[in-house]
Motif scaffolding. Structure first.
Motif, mmCIF file in Angstrom:
data_model
loop_
_atom_site.group_PDB
_atom_site.id
_atom_site.type_symbol
_atom_site.label_atom_id
_atom_site.label_comp_id
_atom_site.label_asym_id
_atom_site.label_seq_id
_atom_site.Cartn_x
_atom_site.Cartn_y
_atom_site.Cartn_z
ATOM 1 N N CYS A 195 0.953 -1.150 0.076
ATOM 2 C CA CYS A 195 0.033 -0.134 0.153
ATOM 3 C C CYS A 195 1.002 1.243 0.044
ATOM 4 O O CYS A 195 2.071 1.268 0.455
ATOM 5 C CB CYS A 195 -0.814 0.063 1.209
ATOM 6 S SG CYS A 195 -0.001 0.024 2.651
ATOM 7 N N THR A 196 0.266 2.377 -0.434
ATOM 8 C CA THR A 196 1.085 3.594 -0.485
ATOM 9 C C THR A 196 0.373 4.623 0.243
ATOM 10 O O THR A 196 -0.917 4.600 0.706
ATOM 11 C CB THR A 196 1.150 4.142 -1.997
ATOM 12 O OG1 THR A 196 -0.273 4.374 -2.484
ATOM 13 C CG2 THR A 196 1.732 2.988 -2.911
ATOM 14 N N MET A 202 3.807 12.638 6.893
ATOM 15 C CA MET A 202 4.632 13.744 6.711
ATOM 16 C C MET A 202 4.515 14.341 5.371
ATOM 17 O O MET A 202 4.885 13.331 4.584
ATOM 18 C CB MET A 202 6.211 13.265 6.947
ATOM 19 C CG MET A 202 6.198 13.003 8.537
ATOM 20 S SD MET A 202 7.901 12.722 8.960
ATOM 21 C CE MET A 202 8.331 14.593 8.912
ATOM 22 N N PRO A 203 4.176 15.517 4.899
ATOM 23 C CA PRO A 203 3.923 15.997 3.620
ATOM 24 C C PRO A 203 5.087 15.655 2.440
ATOM 25 O O PRO A 203 5.081 15.314 1.470
ATOM 26 C CB PRO A 203 3.713 17.328 3.746
ATOM 27 C CG PRO A 203 2.950 17.349 5.088
ATOM 28 C CD PRO A 203 3.716 16.294 6.105
ATOM 29 N N ALA A 204 6.539 15.695 3.221
ATOM 30 C CA ALA A 204 7.470 15.625 2.580
ATOM 31 C C ALA A 204 8.143 14.359 2.146
ATOM 32 O O ALA A 204 8.897 14.235 1.241
ATOM 33 C CB ALA A 204 8.692 16.552 3.196
ATOM 34 N N ILE A 205 7.468 13.532 2.793
ATOM 35 C CA ILE A 205 7.715 12.017 2.737
ATOM 36 C C ILE A 205 6.538 11.103 2.047
ATOM 37 O O ILE A 205 5.406 11.080 2.624
ATOM 38 C CB ILE A 205 8.351 11.325 3.739
ATOM 39 C CG1 ILE A 205 9.480 12.299 4.507
ATOM 40 C CG2 ILE A 205 8.504 9.726 3.957
ATOM 41 C CD1 ILE A 205 10.820 12.078 3.819
ATOM 42 N N HIS A 206 7.051 10.319 1.097
ATOM 43 C CA HIS A 206 5.920 9.438 0.446
ATOM 44 C C HIS A 206 6.466 8.185 0.647
ATOM 45 O O HIS A 206 7.589 7.713 0.672
ATOM 46 C CB HIS A 206 5.685 9.557 -1.251
ATOM 47 C CG HIS A 206 5.021 10.983 -1.572
ATOM 48 N ND1 HIS A 206 4.571 11.152 -2.715
ATOM 49 C CD2 HIS A 206 4.664 12.062 -0.604
ATOM 50 C CE1 HIS A 206 3.917 12.214 -2.770
ATOM 51 N NE2 HIS A 206 3.870 12.764 -1.646
ATOM 52 N N ALA A 207 5.464 7.360 0.932
ATOM 53 C CA ALA A 207 5.885 5.837 1.391
ATOM 54 C C ALA A 207 5.326 4.802 1.007
ATOM 55 O O ALA A 207 4.059 5.032 0.457
ATOM 56 C CB ALA A 207 5.750 5.815 3.077
ATOM 57 N N VAL A 208 5.844 3.621 0.867
ATOM 58 C CA VAL A 208 5.108 2.421 0.490
ATOM 59 C C VAL A 208 5.386 1.202 1.341
ATOM 60 O O VAL A 208 6.506 1.281 2.049
ATOM 61 C CB VAL A 208 5.440 1.967 -1.023
ATOM 62 C CG1 VAL A 208 6.997 1.720 -1.162
ATOM 63 C CG2 VAL A 208 4.761 0.831 -1.440
ATOM 64 N N ASN A 225 8.575 -1.204 5.247
ATOM 65 C CA ASN A 225 8.207 0.146 4.332
ATOM 66 C C ASN A 225 9.435 0.683 3.909
ATOM 67 O O ASN A 225 10.559 0.452 4.072
ATOM 68 C CB ASN A 225 7.303 0.930 5.412
ATOM 69 C CG ASN A 225 8.221 1.861 6.080
ATOM 70 O OD1 ASN A 225 9.607 1.684 6.478
ATOM 71 N ND2 ASN A 225 7.830 3.258 6.518
ATOM 72 N N CYS A 226 9.042 1.434 2.965
ATOM 73 C CA CYS A 226 10.166 2.347 2.286
ATOM 74 C C CYS A 226 9.630 4.014 2.273
ATOM 75 O O CYS A 226 8.390 4.164 1.697
ATOM 76 C CB CYS A 226 10.595 1.984 1.037
ATOM 77 S SG CYS A 226 11.823 3.124 -0.033
#
Length: 278
Positions: A195-196, A202-208, A225-226
């Protein structure tokens, strides 16, 4: 917690209060005075003062006389080692995680579900990872993170129903904002194996994140996660490239430690009773 256990004759209230004092020292709060702890725990200041004195005598807190505040003592760190030592797969996963982190210039972490939070139990990162620098023992919310949603996705159905209800009741504001996305993340895990989360925590970080494994005899649910600074990602890259890779990394770790792929059942919020819907 104290109110919920008021009728339990076997519940050691004083011990529970002492543990609440220790838990008051969250991330970003290394120094707290008795009044600070009183505000955070809801306990009267005289009660807090007795507890901090006792915990200092035992070495779980230390007192800074210049600032008249407490910090966690070194003895508190001893409590973490037996728990981490009971997760030997972390050492096996670490080099794979480090290679992955370096290749995407981000962070790769393993988290363990703990109530409404997921706790980092292993982490690896490249040199510059932006504003979020995870570390072992750090808690993050379940509802608004890919890691939390991936870990919650592998809970057995009966446990999952209780868990979801607890999240909804625990923080109404957060649940109102992210509850729909929480169930959406679980559905993503069921459909795609990951899932993403595009900047919700955190707005500056996108994660999966991908579910890792569930330990039935202890009820432990792990996810991996990453997180990558948003400016480093191309449109669609998180879903098309990083997601399948984190899913493959989870499968590779499971193969090395002899764990089966966890079962994931998509679920949705139960409709409110007719009386509540009006």
């Amino acid at each position: 917690m104290l109110a919920e256990s008021a009728g339990d004759a076997a519940f050691a209230t004083t011990l529970a209060k002492g543990l609440l004092v220790l838990e008051a020292f969250g991330t970003g709060s290394p120094l707290l005075g008795n009044m600070d702890i009183s505000v955070r725990t809801g306990m009267p200041r005289p009660t807090v003062a007795r507890l901090t004195h006792t915990l200092t005598e035992l070495g779980y807190l230390s007192f800074d006389e210049g600032l008249a505040k407490y910090r966690l003592g070194v003895r508190a760190l001893r409590m973490a080692h037996p728990l981490l030592a009971d997760m030997p797969f972390r050492q096996i996963a670490r080099p794979l995680m480090q290679d992955f982190a370096a290749s995407v210039r981000g962070t790769v972490s393993i988290g363990l579900l703990d109530g409404s939070a997921v706790i980092y139990v292993e982490t690896a990162r490249s040199g510059d990872v932006g504003p979020h620098v995870p570390d072992i023992g750090m808690p993050i919310t379940v509802v608004a993170t890919a890691m939390g949603r991936a870990a919650a996705a592998i809970l057995p159905p009966a446990e999952a129903a209780r868990f979801d209800a607890g999240l909804a009741a625990g923080d109404a504001e957060q649940w109102s904002r992210f509850g729909e996305n929480y169930f959406g993340g679980i559905a993503q895990c069921a459909d795609r194996g990951f899932c993403t989360c595009a900047g919700e925590y955190m707005p500056a970080i996108h994660a999966v994140a991908a579910p890792l494994h569930y330990v039935a005899n202890s009820g432990r649910a792990f996810a991996i996660n990453c997180g990558i600074p948003a400016f480093r990602l191309q449109p669609g890259q998180l879903e098309a490239e990083i997601g399948p890779r984190i899913k493959a990394l989870a499968a590779g770790i499971r193969a090395l430690i002899g764990e089966a792929e966890p079962e994931i059942i998509s679920r949705a919020p139960r409709p409110a009773p007719a009386a509540e819907r009006g």
